[in-house]
Design a protein around this motif. Structure first.
Motif, PDB file in Angstrom:
ATOM      1  N   ASP A 159       0.921  -1.233  -0.115  1.00  0.00           N
ATOM      2  CA  ASP A 159      -0.041  -0.028   0.007  1.00  0.00           C
ATOM      3  C   ASP A 159       0.678   1.324   0.180  1.00  0.00           C
ATOM      4  N   VAL A 160       0.624   2.260  -1.022  1.00  0.00           N
ATOM      5  CA  VAL A 160       1.617   3.272  -0.965  1.00  0.00           C
ATOM      6  C   VAL A 160       1.522   4.028   0.251  1.00  0.00           C
ATOM      7  N   LEU A 161       0.610   4.481   0.986  1.00  0.00           N
ATOM      8  CA  LEU A 161       0.794   5.139   2.149  1.00  0.00           C
ATOM      9  C   LEU A 161       1.346   4.257   3.338  1.00  0.00           C
ATOM     10  N   THR A 162       1.221   3.109   3.213  1.00  0.00           N
ATOM     11  CA  THR A 162       1.500   2.261   4.344  1.00  0.00           C
ATOM     12  C   THR A 162       3.201   2.205   4.122  1.00  0.00           C
ATOM     13  N   LEU A 163       3.680   2.198   3.074  1.00  0.00           N
ATOM     14  CA  LEU A 163       5.121   2.092   2.537  1.00  0.00           C
ATOM     15  C   LEU A 163       5.831   3.313   3.163  1.00  0.00           C
ATOM     16  N   PHE A 164       5.027   4.498   2.537  1.00  0.00           N
ATOM     17  CA  PHE A 164       6.050   5.882   2.834  1.00  0.00           C
ATOM     18  C   PHE A 164       5.720   6.308   4.204  1.00  0.00           C
ATOM     19  N   GLU A 165       4.683   5.998   4.848  1.00  0.00           N
ATOM     20  CA  GLU A 165       4.482   6.254   6.314  1.00  0.00           C
ATOM     21  C   GLU A 165       5.689   5.579   7.110  1.00  0.00           C
ATOM     22  N   TYR A 166       5.939   4.404   6.743  1.00  0.00           N
ATOM     23  CA  TYR A 166       6.986   3.531   7.619  1.00  0.00           C
ATOM     24  C   TYR A 166       8.402   4.103   7.057  1.00  0.00           C
ATOM     25  N   LEU A 167       8.623   4.294   6.074  1.00  0.00           N
ATOM     26  CA  LEU A 167      10.077   5.075   5.464  1.00  0.00           C
ATOM     27  C   LEU A 167      10.431   6.181   6.125  1.00  0.00           C
ATOM     28  N   SER A 168       8.992   6.964   6.484  1.00  0.00           N
ATOM     29  CA  SER A 168       8.985   8.467   6.868  1.00  0.00           C
ATOM     30  C   SER A 168       9.337   8.437   8.399  1.00  0.00           C
ATOM     31  N   LYS A 169       8.909   7.459   8.912  1.00  0.00           N
ATOM     32  CA  LYS A 169       8.850   7.631  10.396  1.00  0.00           C
ATOM     33  C   LYS A 169      10.178   7.949  10.975  1.00  0.00           C
ATOM     34  N   ASN A 170      10.518   8.694  12.233  1.00  0.00           N
ATOM     35  CA  ASN A 170      11.661   9.172  12.735  1.00  0.00           C
ATOM     36  C   ASN A 170      12.313   9.959  12.054  1.00  0.00           C
ATOM     37  N   ILE A 171      11.941  10.439  10.821  1.00  0.00           N
ATOM     38  CA  ILE A 171      12.697  11.637  10.053  1.00  0.00           C
ATOM     39  C   ILE A 171      11.756  12.741  10.006  1.00  0.00           C
ATOM     40  N   ASN A 172      11.808  13.898  10.785  1.00  0.00           N
ATOM     41  CA  ASN A 172      10.868  15.056  10.940  1.00  0.00           C
ATOM     42  C   ASN A 172      10.591  15.555   9.526  1.00  0.00           C
ATOM     43  N   GLN A 173      11.620  15.917   8.717  1.00  0.00           N
ATOM     44  CA  GLN A 173      11.126  16.451   7.672  1.00  0.00           C
ATOM     45  C   GLN A 173      10.308  15.688   6.394  1.00  0.00           C
ATOM     46  N   ALA A 174      10.796  14.312   6.758  1.00  0.00           N
ATOM     47  CA  ALA A 174      10.131  13.483   5.710  1.00  0.00           C
ATOM     48  C   ALA A 174       8.572  13.161   6.463  1.00  0.00           C
ATOM     49  N   SER A 175       8.448  13.201   7.622  1.00  0.00           N
ATOM     50  CA  SER A 175       7.146  12.929   8.190  1.00  0.00           C
ATOM     51  C   SER A 175       6.212  14.013   7.779  1.00  0.00           C
ATOM     52  N   ASN A 176       6.528  15.262   7.590  1.00  0.00           N
ATOM     53  CA  ASN A 176       5.819  16.504   7.177  1.00  0.00           C
ATOM     54  C   ASN A 176       5.649  16.383   5.641  1.00  0.00           C
ATOM     55  N   ALA A 177       6.620  15.952   5.024  1.00  0.00           N
ATOM     56  CA  ALA A 177       6.407  15.661   3.445  1.00  0.00           C
ATOM     57  C   ALA A 177       5.456  14.497   3.212  1.00  0.00           C
ATOM     58  N   PHE A 178       5.720  13.655   3.841  1.00  0.00           N
ATOM     59  CA  PHE A 178       4.663  12.413   3.842  1.00  0.00           C
ATOM     60  C   PHE A 178       3.175  12.723   4.080  1.00  0.00           C
ATOM     61  N   THR A 179       3.055  13.689   5.129  1.00  0.00           N
ATOM     62  CA  THR A 179       1.788  14.170   5.238  1.00  0.00           C
ATOM     63  C   THR A 179       0.993  14.896   4.409  1.00  0.00           C
ATOM     64  N   GLU A 180       1.849  15.708   3.636  1.00  0.00           N
ATOM     65  CA  GLU A 180       1.625  16.641   2.645  1.00  0.00           C
ATOM     66  C   GLU A 180       1.188  15.889   1.398  1.00  0.00           C
ATOM     67  N   PHE A 181       2.037  14.454   0.991  1.00  0.00           N
ATOM     68  CA  PHE A 181       1.645  13.611   0.008  1.00  0.00           C
ATOM     69  C   PHE A 181       0.488  12.830   0.285  1.00  0.00           C
ATOM     70  N   ALA A 182       0.391  12.348   1.675  1.00  0.00           N
ATOM     71  CA  ALA A 182      -1.047  11.479   1.946  1.00  0.00           C
ATOM     72  C   ALA A 182      -2.066  12.076   1.796  1.00  0.00           C
ATOM     73  N   ASP A 183      -2.168  13.708   2.083  1.00  0.00           N
ATOM     74  CA  ASP A 183      -3.288  14.539   1.994  1.00  0.00           C
ATOM     75  C   ASP A 183      -3.731  14.754   0.554  1.00  0.00           C
ATOM     76  N   PHE A 184      -2.551  14.867  -0.226  1.00  0.00           N
ATOM     77  CA  PHE A 184      -2.732  15.136  -1.689  1.00  0.00           C
ATOM     78  C   PHE A 184      -3.527  13.805  -2.559  1.00  0.00           C
ATOM     79  N   LEU A 185      -2.822  12.670  -2.152  1.00  0.00           N
ATOM     80  CA  LEU A 185      -3.509  11.336  -2.617  1.00  0.00           C
ATOM     81  C   LEU A 185      -4.944  11.248  -2.216  1.00  0.00           C
ATOM     82  N   LYS A 186      -5.356  11.338  -0.773  1.00  0.00           N
ATOM     83  CA  LYS A 186      -6.566  11.172  -0.425  1.00  0.00           C
ATOM     84  C   LYS A 186      -7.502  12.028  -0.758  1.00  0.00           C
ATOM     85  N   SER A 187      -6.985  13.380  -0.987  1.00  0.00           N
ATOM     86  CA  SER A 187      -8.216  14.297  -1.334  1.00  0.00           C
ATOM     87  C   SER A 187      -8.354  14.713  -2.605  1.00  0.00           C
ATOM     88  N   SER A 188      -7.237  14.403  -3.698  1.00  0.00           N
ATOM     89  CA  SER A 188      -7.116  15.092  -4.879  1.00  0.00           C
ATOM     90  C   SER A 188      -7.323  13.719  -5.831  1.00  0.00           C
TER      91      SER A 188
END
Length: 397
Positions: A305-334
């Motif tokens: 699952d796309v979001l499962t994968l990138f959430e796992y890869l982004s954990k413990n990296i603050n900058q990546a976590s923020n970018a992941f949240t933006e990408f997840a919002d884009f995927l789910k809303s648009s």
């Protein structure tokens, strides 16, 4: 008809009709005859049933016939049945089926190879020449294979190797058709198992206004046909509403989830995803244990699952976590404009955990070793996003 069919794991060959769709082919579609009547909807079905799904072909035709009786929509079906020497092409209008001869010149392999991209192209060209429509839909039914495989052919008993149309070939053909119709293909429906992947929806972004697919398996023969066709009578109904009609008319035991994407938003996936991937690549790699991820296995490949994968890869990296949240919002809303859950194809007994309930609706191919990293590097998504670099980093850590 009570019985149902589950797509199976198979280890089979792939088709290789490279280069049949070329950059020059868009100029080869004949001009539409001005004498053709214009319909509100024309639905083009491609039915590659030269395999163990053959018994479902005619029951589907009967459901389509029934559905058109109270529908203004025109249905056309080109089918390839196991054991037949040639494909069949039929139009179904107001419950009446007309058999249409297919010129032998349309085919390379005696007209019986549904993994022959030239046969599919000829079908689309014929439809363009013979029908005019305000709205078109292209629906491919049957088995799906690996990420870049669709439309299998088992070649009867003459050839033990199953062959396929590549998804990128299929996408080029439908994109060409959509361009010829001035963007009037409203809906592309992959009525196949496991085709809601980021690779596939991005590859087919120019095929239609919307794409409908399943992240997991689908049943057969499906039962949405009558309700779907009857709802196409509304003059203002477009691709989104047509997809919702399919979803709402389907029987719950024929799917687990269904994903509808807006292809205008899909086109922006590389730009949105690249920022997240670049952050992941520029941070010190940490030990990544892929065995902790729940994956989806199909035809000898694994996806996640796309979001499962990138959430796992982004954990413990603050900058990546923020970018992941933006990408997840884009995927789910648009990108994902409708995600249908509640299907009953998988019983609770079949689901050993609740991983399937946490899916977002889209998967991504996840190579299992370094040799498989470049498996799909030729696909459009990989040209715009450094997934190969990310996979090298993941598998190196």
């Amino acid at each position: 008809m009570k019985r149902r069919y589950f797509c199976r794991y198979l280890t089979l060959g792939s088709a290789s009709f490279a280069g049949i769709i070329s950059s020059k082919s868009s100029a080869m579609i004949p001009k539409l005859s001005q004498s053709k009547l214009r319909h509100n909807w024309v639905i083009l079905y491609w039915m590659p049933y030269d395999n163990d799904l053959v018994d479902f072909g005619e029951p589907i035709i009967e459901m389509l016939k029934t559905g058109t009786k109270n529908s203004a929509a025109v249905v056309v079906v080109q089918s390839d049945y196991f054991g037949d020497q040639k494909m069949r092409r039929r139009s179904i209008i107001k419950g009446v089926t007309e058999e249409i001869a297919i010129p032998a010149a349309h085919f390379v392999n005696a007209g019986e190879d549904s993994s022959d991209i030239s046969a599919f192209v000829a079908y689309l060209d014929w439809a363009y020449q013979n029908f005019d429509a305000k709205h078109w839909a292209v629906i491919v039914v049957g088995h799906a294979g690996k990420v870049n495989e669709v439309s299998p052919d088992d070649h009867g008993s003459s050839n033990p190797t199953r062959t396929w149309i590549r998804v990128d070939q299929f996408a080029n053909a439908v994109s060409r058709f959509n361009q010829a119709t001035k963007g009037r293909v409203e809906l592309l429906f992959f009525q196949n198992c496991n085709k809601a992947t980021l690779e596939v929806v991005y590859e087919t972004r120019n095929c239609a206004r919307y794409t409908l697919a399943s992240q997991l398996r689908l049943g057969a023969p499906n039962y949405y046909y009558e309700g779907f066709l009857e709802r196409l009578n509304k003059p203002s109904l477009g691709g989104y509403e047509a997809a919702i009609a399919i979803i709402e008319s389907e029987r719950a035991d024929m799917y687990h989830t269904l994903t509808l994407v807006d292809n205008q938003a899909v086109k922006h996936i590389p730009a949105k995803l690249s920022r997240l991937i670049q952050i992941l690549l520029t941070n010190d790699s940490q030990a990544i244990d892929l065995s902790k991820l729940s994956t989806i296995r199909y035809f000898g490949e694994q996806c996640c699952d796309v979001l499962t994968l990138f959430e796992y890869l982004s954990k413990n990296i603050n900058q990546a976590s923020n970018a992941f949240t933006e990408f997840a919002d884009f995927l789910k809303s648009s990108v994902i404009v409708h995600y249908q859950t509640g299907g009953q194809l998988y019983s609770r007994r079949r689901l050993k955990n609740k991983a399937a309930e946490k899916l977002c609706g889209l998967s991504l191919y996840l190579p299992e070793n370094r040799q498989a990293i470049s498996q799909y590097s030729s696909l459009a998504l990989y040209q715009g996003v450094d997934l190969v670099g990310l996979y090298k980093e993941i598998l190196h850590s």
